[in-house]
Write a protein that holds these residues in place. Structure first.
Motif, PDB file in Angstrom:
ATOM      1  N   PHE A 220       0.838  -1.205   0.000  1.00 51.87           N
ATOM      2  CA  PHE A 220       0.000   0.000   0.000  1.00 51.87           C
ATOM      3  C   PHE A 220       0.868   1.248   0.000  1.00 51.87           C
TER       4      PHE A 220
ATOM      5  N   ASP B  64      -0.553  -7.535  -0.557  1.00 53.60           N
ATOM      6  CA  ASP B  64      -1.721  -7.385  -1.431  1.00 53.60           C
ATOM      7  C   ASP B  64      -1.567  -6.136  -2.281  1.00 53.60           C
TER       8      ASP B  64
ATOM      9  N   ILE C  25      -6.077 -10.181   3.739  1.00 53.76           N
ATOM     10  CA  ILE C  25      -6.694  -8.874   3.486  1.00 53.76           C
ATOM     11  C   ILE C  25      -7.782  -9.017   2.432  1.00 53.76           C
TER      12      ILE C  25
ATOM     13  N   GLN D 176     -10.255  -7.934  -0.337  1.00 54.30           N
ATOM     14  CA  GLN D 176     -10.312  -6.873  -1.326  1.00 54.30           C
ATOM     15  C   GLN D 176     -11.646  -6.974  -2.083  1.00 54.30           C
TER      16      GLN D 176
ATOM     17  N   GLY E 263      -8.750  -2.053   0.882  1.00 55.93           N
ATOM     18  CA  GLY E 263      -9.424  -1.441  -0.255  1.00 55.93           C
ATOM     19  C   GLY E 263     -10.434  -0.369   0.097  1.00 55.93           C
TER      20      GLY E 263
ATOM     21  N   VAL F 258      -9.999   4.916   0.938  1.00 55.88           N
ATOM     22  CA  VAL F 258      -9.136   5.402  -0.158  1.00 55.88           C
ATOM     23  C   VAL F 258      -9.887   6.426  -0.996  1.00 55.88           C
TER      24      VAL F 258
HETATM   25  C1  LIG Z   1      -0.933  -4.267   4.758  1.00 62.44           C
HETATM   26  C2  LIG Z   1      -0.803  -3.471   3.484  1.00 62.44           C
HETATM   27  N1  LIG Z   1      -1.993  -3.642   2.649  1.00 62.44           N
HETATM   28  C3  LIG Z   1      -2.975  -2.746   2.658  1.00 62.44           C
HETATM   29  N2  LIG Z   1      -2.871  -1.622   3.386  1.00 62.44           N
HETATM   30  C4  LIG Z   1      -3.894  -0.703   3.334  1.00 62.44           C
HETATM   31  C5  LIG Z   1      -3.757   0.482   4.048  1.00 62.44           C
HETATM   32  C6  LIG Z   1      -4.768   1.439   3.962  1.00 62.44           C
HETATM   33  N3  LIG Z   1      -4.881   2.698   4.476  1.00 62.44           N
HETATM   34  C7  LIG Z   1      -6.053   3.184   4.009  1.00 62.44           C
HETATM   35  N4  LIG Z   1      -6.527   4.417   4.264  1.00 62.44           N
HETATM   36  C8  LIG Z   1      -5.736   5.378   4.981  1.00 62.44           C
HETATM   37  N5  LIG Z   1      -6.710   2.297   3.239  1.00 62.44           N
HETATM   38  C9  LIG Z   1      -5.925   1.198   3.177  1.00 62.44           C
HETATM   39  C10 LIG Z   1      -6.064   0.007   2.468  1.00 62.44           C
HETATM   40  C11 LIG Z   1      -5.039  -0.942   2.542  1.00 62.44           C
HETATM   41  C12 LIG Z   1      -5.112  -2.174   1.789  1.00 62.44           C
HETATM   42  O1  LIG Z   1      -6.087  -2.453   1.060  1.00 62.44           O
HETATM   43  N6  LIG Z   1      -4.062  -3.030   1.857  1.00 62.44           N
END
Ligand SMILES: CCNc1nc2cc3[nH]c(NC)nc3cc2c(=O)[nH]1
Length: 380
Positions: free
Chosen positions: A104, A154, A195, A197, A224, A227
């Protein structure tokens, strides 16, 4: 498909204590201690919760903190953290640590990158050096960091996106989840979270949950979201996603959120949260209070002798006036961000304790009305 390596280890467990509607109160039992849920995880990006000693973090009531793989792999590197005894010893935090898996941040930092079926190649925002993350490399880095909770590698697609784009991305993330699980080294009390999605599409979220639960993880994150889709679409996605998740495993909503987001997501069955808001706000003079956020740089606080909150359960809350904090920020003194980060993190932890207590005594709906009324009132 079960993974032989994880069958014998005594896994990390989440044990329910009470529920109130969709909301749950429970305990997450880990190798590094037990954390009451719902829980908010302060973000400790590069092995530090910015501006806070870990004693100060502990004093707010935080039970588990988050570390970022992307940042730590670049500096001081996973090998060095391992040589220093792992994150717990290096940052003197004996409690559980959840590390993200890096993808991410590579995407969100916009670092020059190349994404392929195998993983992602990117350049460091620090010195431009080239790096690679794959499910295997990310899982190995998190092992070296000695993360209590390891996150699957992911891809988080940017919203809005077409169902077709969301499906292709989600299916790749599910293949990456299987590879992440295969690379995970099971240890007593450690765990790995898959995670989910699929954007805001019910059928894609269902497919993703089925794929992840067939692999089998100690907990499930809802990725997911947060965002840019907005609270309404985030909540409507949660409304159909959390009921499809296993009842006996922790649910972690990534990157969320404001106090109102936390309340609404707990009421939709989420147990764990992480967000930079309280700490980032602490550095930008934005104070979270029972009456909503206020900007302490505003001149109206120059001689306001009141404290930030009626509670006096932290060295900050009961001692320092708004006027003093206003002065510190106007003078760009480092104590300003330190004290306000402390206050904001304490506010988030106090809010989670209030929410948890209301779940246990079945009065969450009453608390929700009261909180929303007070937040709407604005500063007193
Ligand atoms: C662990 C890394 N993967 C991973 N981190 C995220 C971190 C986020 N942080 C935010 N808003 C600030 N949405 C997210 C979605 C993901 C996501 O879908 N995946």
């Amino acid at each position: 498909m079960s993974n032989h390596k994880t069958d014998h280890a005594i896994k990390m467990t989440w044990v329910p204590e009470a529920s109130c509607g969709m909301a749950r109160a429970g305990h997450l039992h880990t190798r590094h201690g037990t954390v009451p849920t719902p829980t908010f995880m302060p973000v400790g990006t590069v092995g530090t919760v910015k501006g806070m000693t870990m004693d100060a973090v502990r004093s707010t009531g935080a039970g588990i903190v988050l570390g970022n793989t992307y940042h730590l792999m670049l500096r001081p590197t996973a090998d060095r953290v391992q040589k220093l005894g792992g994150l717990h010893r290096m940052m003197d935090w004996p409690g559980p640590i959840l590390t993200d898996s890096g993808g991410f941040q590579v995407m969100s930092l916009g670092a020059l990158r190349k994404l392929d079926e195998d993983g992602v190649t990117f350049r460091s925002h620090i010195d431009g050096s080239k790096h690679r993350l794959t499910p295997e490399i990310s899982t190995d880095i998190q092992f070296k960091l000695d993360a209590t909770i390891t996150m699957a590698f992911d891809e988080c697609p940017a919203l809005p996106a077409t169902p077709e784009v969301l499906r292709k991305s989600m299916e790749m993330s599910m293949r990456w989840a299987a590879r992440s699980r295969e690379a995970f080294v099971a240890r007593e009390g450690y765990g790995q979270f898959g995670i989910v999605q699929g954007g805001t599409e019910r059928d894609l979220r269902e497919y993703s949950i089925k794929a992840l639960t067939e692999i089998g993880f100690e907990g499930y994150a809802i990725g997911g979201l947060a965002v840019g889709e907005g609270q309404e679409l985030m909540f409507s996605t949660l409304d159909f996603t959390t009921p499809m998740l296993p009842q006996d495993k922790a649910r972690y909503l990534m990157g969320v959120g404001t106090p109102d987001d936390l309340l609404g997501a707990v009421m939709r069955g989420v147990d764990m949260f992480d967000c930079v808001m309280p700490s980032r706000a602490g550095r930008t003079a934005r104070a979270y209070t029972e009456r909503g956020p206020i900007n302490l740089r505003n001149a109206r606080f120059a001689e306001d002798t009141r404290t930030l909150t009626p509670h006096d359960d932290t060295p900050v809350a009961g001692r320092y006036s708004r006027a003093y904090l206003h002065h510190l920020f106007r003078a760009n003194e480092m104590l300003g961000p330190m004290l306000l980060t402390w206050h904001n993190l304490a506010y988030y932890q106090r809010l989670m304790r209030q929410i948890r207590a209301a779940i246990v005594d079945g009065t969450l709906d009453v608390l929700a009305v009261k909180l929303r009324e007070d937040w709407a009132k604005g500063d007193w």
